[in-house]
Design an enzyme around this catalytic site. Structure first.
Site, mmCIF file in Angstrom:
data_model
loop_
_atom_site.group_PDB
_atom_site.id
_atom_site.type_symbol
_atom_site.label_atom_id
_atom_site.label_comp_id
_atom_site.label_asym_id
_atom_site.label_seq_id
_atom_site.Cartn_x
_atom_site.Cartn_y
_atom_site.Cartn_z
ATOM 1 N N ASP A 179 7.920 7.261 -1.313
ATOM 2 C CA ASP A 179 8.886 7.044 -2.573
ATOM 3 C C ASP A 179 10.393 7.003 -1.852
ATOM 4 O O ASP A 179 11.047 6.306 -2.560
ATOM 5 C CB ASP A 179 8.571 8.335 -3.326
ATOM 6 C CG ASP A 179 7.728 8.352 -4.215
ATOM 7 O OD1 ASP A 179 6.558 8.816 -3.619
ATOM 8 O OD2 ASP A 179 7.491 7.754 -5.398
ATOM 9 N N ARG A 236 4.031 4.313 -12.836
ATOM 10 C CA ARG A 236 4.401 5.441 -12.128
ATOM 11 C C ARG A 236 4.265 4.441 -10.487
ATOM 12 O O ARG A 236 3.649 3.493 -10.309
ATOM 13 C CB ARG A 236 3.874 6.637 -11.991
ATOM 14 C CG ARG A 236 2.704 6.779 -12.747
ATOM 15 C CD ARG A 236 1.495 6.243 -11.784
ATOM 16 N NE ARG A 236 1.623 6.476 -10.242
ATOM 17 C CZ ARG A 236 0.995 6.087 -9.057
ATOM 18 N NH1 ARG A 236 0.435 4.997 -9.577
ATOM 19 N NH2 ARG A 236 0.904 6.406 -8.133
ATOM 20 N N LYS A 261 4.237 11.887 -2.614
ATOM 21 C CA LYS A 261 3.519 12.744 -3.489
ATOM 22 C C LYS A 261 3.252 14.005 -2.850
ATOM 23 O O LYS A 261 2.896 14.157 -1.543
ATOM 24 C CB LYS A 261 2.303 12.119 -3.929
ATOM 25 C CG LYS A 261 1.325 12.834 -5.064
ATOM 26 C CD LYS A 261 2.319 13.477 -6.040
ATOM 27 C CE LYS A 261 2.879 12.379 -6.937
ATOM 28 N NZ LYS A 261 4.026 12.761 -7.825
ATOM 29 N N ALA A 269 6.241 3.874 -6.663
ATOM 30 C CA ALA A 269 7.702 3.526 -6.058
ATOM 31 C C ALA A 269 8.116 2.232 -6.574
ATOM 32 O O ALA A 269 8.869 1.877 -7.258
ATOM 33 C CB ALA A 269 8.125 4.132 -4.896
HETATM 34 O O1 MRU Z 1 4.562 10.419 -9.074
HETATM 35 P P1 MRU Z 1 4.138 9.172 -8.916
HETATM 36 O O2 MRU Z 1 2.616 8.891 -9.321
HETATM 37 O O3 MRU Z 1 5.082 8.243 -9.111
HETATM 38 O O4 MRU Z 1 4.020 9.316 -7.295
HETATM 39 C C1 MRU Z 1 3.876 7.943 -6.482
HETATM 40 C C2 MRU Z 1 3.408 8.328 -5.167
HETATM 41 O O5 MRU Z 1 3.878 9.372 -4.599
HETATM 42 C C3 MRU Z 1 3.230 7.143 -4.155
HETATM 43 O O6 MRU Z 1 2.208 7.524 -3.234
HETATM 44 C C4 MRU Z 1 4.398 6.242 -3.869
HETATM 45 O O7 MRU Z 1 5.082 6.084 -4.837
HETATM 46 C C5 MRU Z 1 4.085 5.254 -3.163
HETATM 47 S S1 MRU Z 1 3.295 4.010 -4.367
HETATM 48 C C6 MRU Z 1 3.016 2.640 -3.476
#
Ligand code: MRU
Length: 328
Positions: free
Chosen positions: A220, A43, A231, A45
């Protein structure tokens, strides 16, 4: 994340099991990679973009036809809706369908390497923005686990630490998947960076007491006007930061920008199964059958963002013009 060229397998550290267990998954099909993305084994982005790229490469290397590769690409692109890095990586990889498998794999490696370079540049540009002896609040995990390596928000944290500018990191635990408590705490602790976990409702009080100097988060998807999806819980932190006159920094590579969307209103927000809210590691923590919601992301309006740190430069308001100036 690794690609084992001897066995043609995508190797991922299973983030569902951290910090208790360090188990590497070995994936041999696009379906397995899509499943790892959907179930959050991988997980973050940029990391899901890299995983999807390898998901297409593994099929190519195992002799899939162009038709099968196109199906694999479509399957991977729809594994999760919010992080645009996924579509971005799949779109880039799709151009190589029909070329030799070695060329498909080379592009997946390039996407991985570019992301690591972008994170290091984000760290170099963002680290100096932090005040001396910074006490940084972060949310979720925007670290090495969420990217090819080094991290975006945690890239800035790492760079500030290396430069002696960091006093402490506060990591929101990030209900319900606990990316902060499990993953951010794990990777910072391993690197010897001082970290304290907060439950998601503590930030306001610590800010009011003067214990936080700034907020640094990942993203994201960033719309053309600078609205930022990240998030769930990020928006609330931005509002709190504004109230307490604290800088709110967003760190993201160019692959997270979606200039096709004029504002954040168009960003698709993933709604996950409410079972993930009412159960913690399989154990029910609410009455059986009770309703629960799980929007996995929220959108922070650009007006609450102090700066967006990208590998192409540090962007400030007005974001529309700033984003156009680094596009292309
Ligand atoms: O649901 P997730 O854990 O994939 O959410 C991830 C996030 O919200 C991160 O802050 C975002 O992807 C940035 S990662 C460099």
């Amino acid at each position: 994340m690794l690609y084992d060229e001897a066995r043609d397998e995508v190797c991922l550290l299973d983030q569902r099991l951290l910090p208790g267990e360090e188990t590497w998954l070995r994936l041999a099909t696009a379906e397995q990679v899509a499943d790892a993305i959907r179930t959050l084994a991988v997980r973050g982005a940029p990391a899901i973009g890299v995983a999807a790229a390898y998901g297409i490469a593994v099929e190519a290397r195992r002799g899939a036809s162009p038709e099968r590769l196109r199906e694999a690409a479509a399957l991977l692109a729809r594994a999760r809706p919010t992080a645009v890095n996924l579509e971005w990586a799949v779109r880039r990889m799709s151009v190589r369908i029909g070329e030799p498998a070695s060329s498909v794999l080379a592009l997946a490696h390039a996407i991985r390497d570019e992301d690591e370079a972008a994170c290091r540049r984000i760290g170099a540009l963002g680290g100096p923005l932090l005040p001396p002896a910074a006490r940084v609040l972060t949310h979720c995990n925007a670290g090495a686990l969420a990217t090819a390596a080094y991290g975006t928000a945690l890239g800035i944290v790492r760079a500030a630490h290396e430069a002696g500018r960091l006093a402490h990191v506060y990591a929101d635990e990030t209900r319900p998947f606990f990316q902060g408590a499990r993953l951010t705490a794990w990777e910072l602790q391993r690197d010897g960076i001082p970290v304290t976990i907060l439950t998601d409702n503590m930030a306001g009080w610590l800010m009011a007491r003067g214990e936080i100097s700034c907020v640094v988060v990942g993203a994201d998807r960033i719309a053309a006007n600078g609205d930022v999806a990240n998030k769930i819980g990020t928006y609330a932190l931005a509002v709190l930061a504004r109230h307490h006159a604290l800088p709110f920094y967003v760190a993201a590579p160019w692959s997270t920008f979606d200039p096709s969307l004029p504002t954040g209103a168009g960003i698709p927000i993933e709604e996950r199964d409410s079972d993930e809210v009412v159960r913690i590691f399989g154990r029910l923590i609410a009455p059986e059958g009770v309703a629960a919601r799980y929007p996995a992301f929220d959108v922070t309006p650009a007006e609450l963002v102090t700066a967006i740190v990208t590998e192409r430069g540090v962007l400030r308001a007005p974001y529309g013009a700033a984003i156009r100036s680094i596009a292309g």
